[in-house]
Design an enzyme around this catalytic site. Structure first.
Site, mmCIF file in Angstrom:
data_model
loop_
_atom_site.group_PDB
_atom_site.id
_atom_site.type_symbol
_atom_site.label_atom_id
_atom_site.label_comp_id
_atom_site.label_asym_id
_atom_site.label_seq_id
_atom_site.Cartn_x
_atom_site.Cartn_y
_atom_site.Cartn_z
ATOM 1 N N ASN A 14 -14.327 -25.319 -13.485
ATOM 2 C CA ASN A 14 -13.236 -26.244 -13.816
ATOM 3 C C ASN A 14 -12.358 -26.513 -12.599
ATOM 4 O O ASN A 14 -11.911 -27.648 -12.393
ATOM 5 C CB ASN A 14 -12.407 -25.682 -14.981
ATOM 6 C CG ASN A 14 -13.067 -25.959 -16.315
ATOM 7 O OD1 ASN A 14 -13.332 -27.105 -16.648
ATOM 8 N ND2 ASN A 14 -13.352 -24.913 -17.068
ATOM 9 N N ARG A 91 -6.882 -13.447 -18.516
ATOM 10 C CA ARG A 91 -5.815 -12.499 -18.845
ATOM 11 C C ARG A 91 -4.908 -13.135 -19.888
ATOM 12 O O ARG A 91 -4.637 -14.337 -19.817
ATOM 13 C CB ARG A 91 -4.959 -12.167 -17.610
ATOM 14 C CG ARG A 91 -5.709 -11.711 -16.413
ATOM 15 C CD ARG A 91 -6.476 -10.455 -16.620
ATOM 16 N NE ARG A 91 -5.661 -9.356 -17.136
ATOM 17 C CZ ARG A 91 -6.132 -8.147 -17.406
ATOM 18 N NH1 ARG A 91 -7.411 -7.888 -17.237
ATOM 19 N NH2 ARG A 91 -5.333 -7.203 -17.868
ATOM 20 N N LEU A 93 -1.354 -13.820 -21.153
ATOM 21 C CA LEU A 93 -0.059 -13.871 -20.472
ATOM 22 C C LEU A 93 1.056 -13.431 -21.413
ATOM 23 O O LEU A 93 0.981 -13.626 -22.626
ATOM 24 C CB LEU A 93 0.177 -15.298 -19.970
ATOM 25 C CG LEU A 93 -0.862 -15.710 -18.905
ATOM 26 C CD1 LEU A 93 -0.945 -17.218 -18.779
ATOM 27 C CD2 LEU A 93 -0.514 -15.072 -17.565
ATOM 28 N N HIS A 109 -10.033 -24.440 -23.330
ATOM 29 C CA HIS A 109 -10.690 -23.423 -24.161
ATOM 30 C C HIS A 109 -12.017 -23.995 -24.655
ATOM 31 O O HIS A 109 -12.045 -25.122 -25.164
ATOM 32 C CB HIS A 109 -9.790 -23.061 -25.341
ATOM 33 C CG HIS A 109 -10.415 -22.043 -26.234
ATOM 34 N ND1 HIS A 109 -10.448 -20.694 -25.918
ATOM 35 C CD2 HIS A 109 -11.075 -22.163 -27.413
ATOM 36 C CE1 HIS A 109 -11.076 -20.048 -26.878
ATOM 37 N NE2 HIS A 109 -11.475 -20.907 -27.797
ATOM 38 N N LEU A 144 -1.939 -17.288 -28.898
ATOM 39 C CA LEU A 144 -3.186 -17.327 -28.129
ATOM 40 C C LEU A 144 -4.066 -18.494 -28.580
ATOM 41 O O LEU A 144 -4.409 -18.584 -29.764
ATOM 42 C CB LEU A 144 -3.938 -15.997 -28.305
ATOM 43 C CG LEU A 144 -5.236 -15.884 -27.509
ATOM 44 C CD1 LEU A 144 -4.965 -15.862 -26.017
ATOM 45 C CD2 LEU A 144 -6.028 -14.667 -27.932
HETATM 46 C C1 GRF Z 1 -14.736 -22.041 -19.247
HETATM 47 O O1 GRF Z 1 -15.671 -22.176 -20.290
HETATM 48 C C2 GRF Z 1 -13.347 -22.138 -19.785
HETATM 49 O O2 GRF Z 1 -13.201 -23.031 -20.846
HETATM 50 C C3 GRF Z 1 -13.105 -20.737 -20.263
HETATM 51 O O3 GRF Z 1 -13.714 -19.923 -19.300
HETATM 52 C C4 GRF Z 1 -14.772 -20.638 -18.662
HETATM 53 C C5 GRF Z 1 -14.450 -20.613 -17.199
HETATM 54 O O4 GRF Z 1 -15.412 -21.176 -16.401
HETATM 55 N N1 GRF Z 1 -11.702 -20.502 -20.486
HETATM 56 P P1 GRF Z 1 -15.101 -21.544 -14.879
HETATM 57 O O5 GRF Z 1 -14.484 -20.332 -14.220
HETATM 58 O O6 GRF Z 1 -14.181 -22.741 -14.846
HETATM 59 O O7 GRF Z 1 -16.452 -21.836 -14.285
#
Ligand code: GRF
Length: 219
Positions: A14, A91, A93, A109, A144
């Protein structure tokens, strides 16, 4: 220029989507720094390849969550962040942290919230026999995975899907599309929280989150 600090713990796909969007102009220049909660996060290499300042802040060296979060706040505020973007940050928060950044803290998410908060969402979707899955960008509150939702992208679950194929499709077809868009809305001053519980785009309350279809329709 609005300044965005990205918090990661892992692969950083991401984060990469945000870097790519900034590079090709879908996102205004805004990325100010990256914090990783793990020294071995592959996302740190992506930060360095993009020329972004990066800091490792690991929870293990702090007495408790409050002390860890205080260290995060010191670094985020040193980078003068307008927005804080959680991108695979593993984590939970503290309420003190979420209150400090209320209305300018985003998360992605991998599920169609409110379905499947928490971990291992791809397995949960298959176990529940859901026909649809996806990802959600939302404001972070102390609940959460429960803060005001901004945008969701959905896809159909295929009979042959495994947790891994689902995770990959959700990442590439949904997460990497909706997060740069949501962050662009944020830094362009279009995104806010109305009355603590509902996200708003251009002052319009989003009682339902926007969808990928809305994006294609030109939002
Ligand atoms: C993603 O699926 C995100 O939605 C979730 O953890 C994963 C992280 O992937 N919270 P990256 O580190 O962005 O590759």
């Amino acid at each position: 220029m609005k300044r965005v600090v990205v918090l990661i713990s892992g692969a950083g796909r991401n984060l990469q989507a945000l870097v790519d969007a900034e590079r090709d102009g879908r996102l205004p220049r805004c990325l100010a720094g990256v914090i990783s909660s793990r020294a071995d996060a592959a996302g740190l290499q992506r930060a360095s390849a993009a020329g972004l300042p990066a800091q490792v802040i690991t929870p293990g060296v702090f007495a408790d969550r409050a002390a860890f979060d205080a260290a995060l706040v010191r670094q985020i505020d040193a980078w003068r962040a307008d927005w804080v973007v959680l991108a695979g940050f593993m984590r939970i928060l503290t309420p003190g942290f979420t209150a400090h950044y209320a209305g300018r803290l985003l998360n992605i998410h991998p599920s169609l919230l409110p379905r499947h908060p928490g971990l291992r969402t791809h397995a949960a979707v298959r176990a529940a026999g859901d026909t649809q899955h996806g990802a959600t960008v939302h404001f972070v509150t102390e609940a959460l995975d429960g803060g005001p939702r901004i945008i969701q992208g959905a896809l159909m679950v295929r009979p042959e899907d495994t947790d891994e194929t689902l995770a990959e499709r959700v990442m590439v077809d949904v997460e990497q599309r909706i997060y740069p868009q949501a962050v662009a809305w944020a830094v362009n001053g279009r995104l806010a929280v109305q009355g603590a519980h509902v996200a708003a785009l251009d002052g319009q309350a989003l009682h339902q989150p926007l969808s990928l279809d809305d994006l294609e329709a030109g939002f």
